[in-house]
Design a protein around this motif. Structure first.
Motif, PDB file in Angstrom:
ATOM      1  N   LEU A  47      27.638 -37.429  46.089  1.00  0.00           N
ATOM      2  CA  LEU A  47      27.620 -35.838  46.840  1.00  0.00           C
ATOM      3  C   LEU A  47      28.932 -34.994  46.113  1.00  0.00           C
ATOM      4  O   LEU A  47      29.598 -35.848  45.871  1.00  0.00           O
ATOM      5  CB  LEU A  47      27.523 -35.986  47.778  1.00  0.00           C
ATOM      6  N   ASP A  48      28.264 -34.600  44.882  1.00  0.00           N
ATOM      7  CA  ASP A  48      29.694 -33.928  43.795  1.00  0.00           C
ATOM      8  C   ASP A  48      29.999 -32.701  45.237  1.00  0.00           C
ATOM      9  O   ASP A  48      29.886 -31.893  45.751  1.00  0.00           O
ATOM     10  CB  ASP A  48      28.587 -32.820  43.347  1.00  0.00           C
ATOM     11  N   PRO A  49      31.074 -33.233  44.590  1.00  0.00           N
ATOM     12  CA  PRO A  49      32.005 -31.848  46.092  1.00  0.00           C
ATOM     13  C   PRO A  49      31.791 -30.534  45.724  1.00  0.00           C
ATOM     14  O   PRO A  49      31.937 -29.795  46.708  1.00  0.00           O
ATOM     15  CB  PRO A  49      33.510 -32.450  45.812  1.00  0.00           C
ATOM     16  N   GLU A  50      31.428 -29.768  44.698  1.00  0.00           N
ATOM     17  CA  GLU A  50      30.831 -28.902  44.417  1.00  0.00           C
ATOM     18  C   GLU A  50      29.967 -28.544  45.297  1.00  0.00           C
ATOM     19  O   GLU A  50      29.782 -27.770  45.285  1.00  0.00           O
ATOM     20  CB  GLU A  50      31.711 -28.489  42.758  1.00  0.00           C
ATOM     21  N   GLU A  51      29.191 -29.697  44.648  1.00  0.00           N
ATOM     22  CA  GLU A  51      27.910 -29.222  45.007  1.00  0.00           C
ATOM     23  C   GLU A  51      28.523 -28.961  47.105  1.00  0.00           C
ATOM     24  O   GLU A  51      27.281 -28.319  47.582  1.00  0.00           O
ATOM     25  CB  GLU A  51      26.440 -29.955  45.201  1.00  0.00           C
ATOM     26  N   ALA A  52      28.714 -30.055  47.698  1.00  0.00           N
ATOM     27  CA  ALA A  52      29.220 -29.642  49.222  1.00  0.00           C
ATOM     28  C   ALA A  52      29.459 -28.583  49.392  1.00  0.00           C
ATOM     29  O   ALA A  52      29.019 -28.079  50.656  1.00  0.00           O
ATOM     30  CB  ALA A  52      30.067 -30.809  49.211  1.00  0.00           C
ATOM     31  N   ARG A  53      31.218 -28.300  48.181  1.00  0.00           N
ATOM     32  CA  ARG A  53      31.544 -26.709  48.963  1.00  0.00           C
ATOM     33  C   ARG A  53      29.982 -25.582  48.738  1.00  0.00           C
ATOM     34  O   ARG A  53      30.271 -24.584  49.430  1.00  0.00           O
ATOM     35  CB  ARG A  53      32.528 -26.679  48.152  1.00  0.00           C
ATOM     36  N   ARG A  54      29.129 -26.231  47.705  1.00  0.00           N
ATOM     37  CA  ARG A  54      28.307 -24.460  47.339  1.00  0.00           C
ATOM     38  C   ARG A  54      27.546 -24.810  49.096  1.00  0.00           C
ATOM     39  O   ARG A  54      27.138 -23.481  49.073  1.00  0.00           O
ATOM     40  CB  ARG A  54      27.448 -24.711  47.003  1.00  0.00           C
ATOM     41  N   LEU A  55      27.115 -25.857  48.897  1.00  0.00           N
ATOM     42  CA  LEU A  55      25.753 -26.203  50.183  1.00  0.00           C
ATOM     43  C   LEU A  55      26.844 -25.233  51.891  1.00  0.00           C
ATOM     44  O   LEU A  55      25.586 -24.863  52.461  1.00  0.00           O
ATOM     45  CB  LEU A  55      25.731 -27.532  50.472  1.00  0.00           C
ATOM     46  N   ALA A  56      27.545 -25.241  51.868  1.00  0.00           N
ATOM     47  CA  ALA A  56      28.859 -25.246  52.638  1.00  0.00           C
ATOM     48  C   ALA A  56      28.452 -23.780  52.633  1.00  0.00           C
ATOM     49  O   ALA A  56      28.931 -23.128  53.793  1.00  0.00           O
ATOM     50  CB  ALA A  56      29.981 -26.104  53.037  1.00  0.00           C
ATOM     51  N   GLY A  57      28.401 -23.180  51.684  1.00  0.00           N
ATOM     52  CA  GLY A  57      28.379 -21.587  51.982  1.00  0.00           C
ATOM     53  C   GLY A  57      30.279 -21.439  50.899  1.00  0.00           C
ATOM     54  O   GLY A  57      30.484 -20.277  51.556  1.00  0.00           O
ATOM     55  N   PHE A  58      31.035 -21.820  50.665  1.00  0.00           N
ATOM     56  CA  PHE A  58      32.515 -21.373  50.177  1.00  0.00           C
ATOM     57  C   PHE A  58      32.023 -21.284  48.410  1.00  0.00           C
ATOM     58  O   PHE A  58      32.928 -20.595  48.002  1.00  0.00           O
ATOM     59  CB  PHE A  58      33.496 -22.519  50.240  1.00  0.00           C
ATOM     60  N   VAL A  59      31.015 -21.750  47.585  1.00  0.00           N
ATOM     61  CA  VAL A  59      30.798 -21.293  46.063  1.00  0.00           C
ATOM     62  C   VAL A  59      29.447 -21.167  46.238  1.00  0.00           C
ATOM     63  O   VAL A  59      28.510 -21.496  46.835  1.00  0.00           O
ATOM     64  CB  VAL A  59      31.069 -22.676  45.901  1.00  0.00           C
ATOM     65  N   PRO A  60      28.821 -19.643  45.388  1.00  0.00           N
ATOM     66  CA  PRO A  60      28.417 -18.680  45.520  1.00  0.00           C
ATOM     67  C   PRO A  60      27.470 -20.254  44.088  1.00  0.00           C
ATOM     68  O   PRO A  60      27.793 -20.811  43.268  1.00  0.00           O
ATOM     69  CB  PRO A  60      29.115 -17.323  44.258  1.00  0.00           C
ATOM     70  N   GLY A  61      25.829 -19.809  44.343  1.00  0.00           N
ATOM     71  CA  GLY A  61      24.974 -21.042  43.675  1.00  0.00           C
ATOM     72  C   GLY A  61      25.142 -20.225  42.668  1.00  0.00           C
ATOM     73  O   GLY A  61      25.465 -19.300  41.649  1.00  0.00           O
ATOM     74  N   PRO A  62      24.188 -20.803  41.391  1.00  0.00           N
ATOM     75  CA  PRO A  62      24.218 -20.406  40.346  1.00  0.00           C
ATOM     76  C   PRO A  62      23.494 -19.162  40.106  1.00  0.00           C
ATOM     77  O   PRO A  62      22.828 -18.366  41.434  1.00  0.00           O
ATOM     78  CB  PRO A  62      22.745 -21.344  39.937  1.00  0.00           C
ATOM     79  N   PRO A  63      23.964 -18.396  39.082  1.00  0.00           N
ATOM     80  CA  PRO A  63      23.558 -17.246  38.836  1.00  0.00           C
ATOM     81  C   PRO A  63      21.513 -16.706  39.116  1.00  0.00           C
ATOM     82  O   PRO A  63      21.235 -18.406  38.146  1.00  0.00           O
ATOM     83  CB  PRO A  63      23.907 -16.558  37.793  1.00  0.00           C
ATOM     84  N   PRO A  64      21.378 -16.009  38.959  1.00  0.00           N
ATOM     85  CA  PRO A  64      19.763 -15.723  38.603  1.00  0.00           C
ATOM     86  C   PRO A  64      18.976 -15.930  37.474  1.00  0.00           C
ATOM     87  O   PRO A  64      20.323 -15.738  37.118  1.00  0.00           O
ATOM     88  CB  PRO A  64      19.004 -14.773  39.698  1.00  0.00           C
ATOM     89  N   VAL A  65      18.051 -16.356  37.374  1.00  0.00           N
ATOM     90  CA  VAL A  65      17.617 -16.233  36.073  1.00  0.00           C
ATOM     91  C   VAL A  65      17.337 -15.177  35.585  1.00  0.00           C
ATOM     92  O   VAL A  65      16.533 -14.529  36.679  1.00  0.00           O
ATOM     93  CB  VAL A  65      16.043 -17.338  35.761  1.00  0.00           C
ATOM     94  N   THR A  66      17.973 -14.386  34.363  1.00  0.00           N
ATOM     95  CA  THR A  66      17.156 -13.433  34.289  1.00  0.00           C
ATOM     96  C   THR A  66      15.715 -13.226  33.007  1.00  0.00           C
ATOM     97  O   THR A  66      15.522 -14.264  32.206  1.00  0.00           O
ATOM     98  CB  THR A  66      18.562 -12.649  33.225  1.00  0.00           C
ATOM     99  N   ALA A  67      15.640 -12.304  32.829  1.00  0.00           N
ATOM    100  CA  ALA A  67      14.562 -11.863  32.021  1.00  0.00           C
ATOM    101  C   ALA A  67      14.550 -12.722  30.692  1.00  0.00           C
ATOM    102  O   ALA A  67      15.539 -12.423  29.763  1.00  0.00           O
ATOM    103  CB  ALA A  67      13.640 -10.774  31.910  1.00  0.00           C
ATOM    104  N   VAL A  68      13.218 -12.771  30.003  1.00  0.00           N
ATOM    105  CA  VAL A  68      13.917 -13.021  27.925  1.00  0.00           C
ATOM    106  C   VAL A  68      12.931 -12.274  27.729  1.00  0.00           C
ATOM    107  O   VAL A  68      11.474 -12.411  28.191  1.00  0.00           O
ATOM    108  CB  VAL A  68      13.749 -14.954  28.365  1.00  0.00           C
ATOM    109  N   ASP A  69      13.781 -12.234  26.832  1.00  0.00           N
ATOM    110  CA  ASP A  69      12.339 -10.816  25.301  1.00  0.00           C
ATOM    111  C   ASP A  69      11.926 -11.962  24.703  1.00  0.00           C
ATOM    112  O   ASP A  69      12.315 -12.847  23.589  1.00  0.00           O
ATOM    113  CB  ASP A  69      13.394 -10.256  24.989  1.00  0.00           C
ATOM    114  N   VAL A  70      10.726 -12.537  24.961  1.00  0.00           N
ATOM    115  CA  VAL A  70       9.221 -13.535  24.224  1.00  0.00           C
ATOM    116  C   VAL A  70       9.199 -12.827  22.511  1.00  0.00           C
ATOM    117  O   VAL A  70       9.631 -13.771  22.258  1.00  0.00           O
ATOM    118  CB  VAL A  70       8.557 -13.289  25.554  1.00  0.00           C
ATOM    119  N   ARG A  71       9.258 -11.982  22.895  1.00  0.00           N
ATOM    120  CA  ARG A  71       8.976 -11.398  21.392  1.00  0.00           C
ATOM    121  C   ARG A  71       9.376 -11.513  20.684  1.00  0.00           C
ATOM    122  O   ARG A  71      10.406 -11.538  19.646  1.00  0.00           O
ATOM    123  CB  ARG A  71       8.394  -9.961  21.320  1.00  0.00           C
TER     124      ARG A  71
END
Length: 117
Positions: A47-71
């Motif tokens: 159990l990664d300590p950073e992941e444990a802190r994230r699960l407990a709400g002390f560290v924000p989760g990963p940023p949302p996936v942004t749109a990609v310009d497929v073209r």
């Protein structure tokens, strides 16, 4: 494991019955205790300590996936020939046309205002 993490049973019980988050030092201590217990038992668990802190709400989760310009990605990709890129872009054009048509069909038709009397 609670004893090893120096967490009183009453504190653990409180975590189970309340929405209040544990203190960061206790989250770290629990992660360490879990990791030591897993290692002692010969289990492949960590159990990664950073992941444990994230699960407990002390560290924000990963940023949302942004749109990609497929073209742009297709046009800049050097693994495709020009004709392959053109074919992929035509497929995307078709998808976009279908999506536009579907969106237009879902919108209620606007009626014209009645003519003046």
């Amino acid at each position: 494991m609670l004893n090893e993490a120096q967490v009183r049973p009453a504190t653990f019980s409180q975590w189970q019955t309340t929405t209040r988050a544990p203190q960061p030092r206790l989250v770290n201590a629990l992660a360490d205790a879990i990791n030591r217990a897993a290692k002692a038992a010969g289990r492949d668990l960590y159990l990664d300590p950073e992941e444990a802190r994230r699960l407990a709400g002390f560290v924000p989760g990963p940023p949302p996936v942004t749109a990609v310009d497929v073209r742009r990605v297709i046009q800049q990709n050097e693994n495709f020939t020009k004709s392959q890129k053109d074919a992929l872009l035509q497929i995307i054009d078709g998808f976009e046309a279908q999506n536009t048509q579907a969106a237009e069909q879902q919108q209620p038709e606007r009626s014209s205002p009645p003519p003046p009397d």
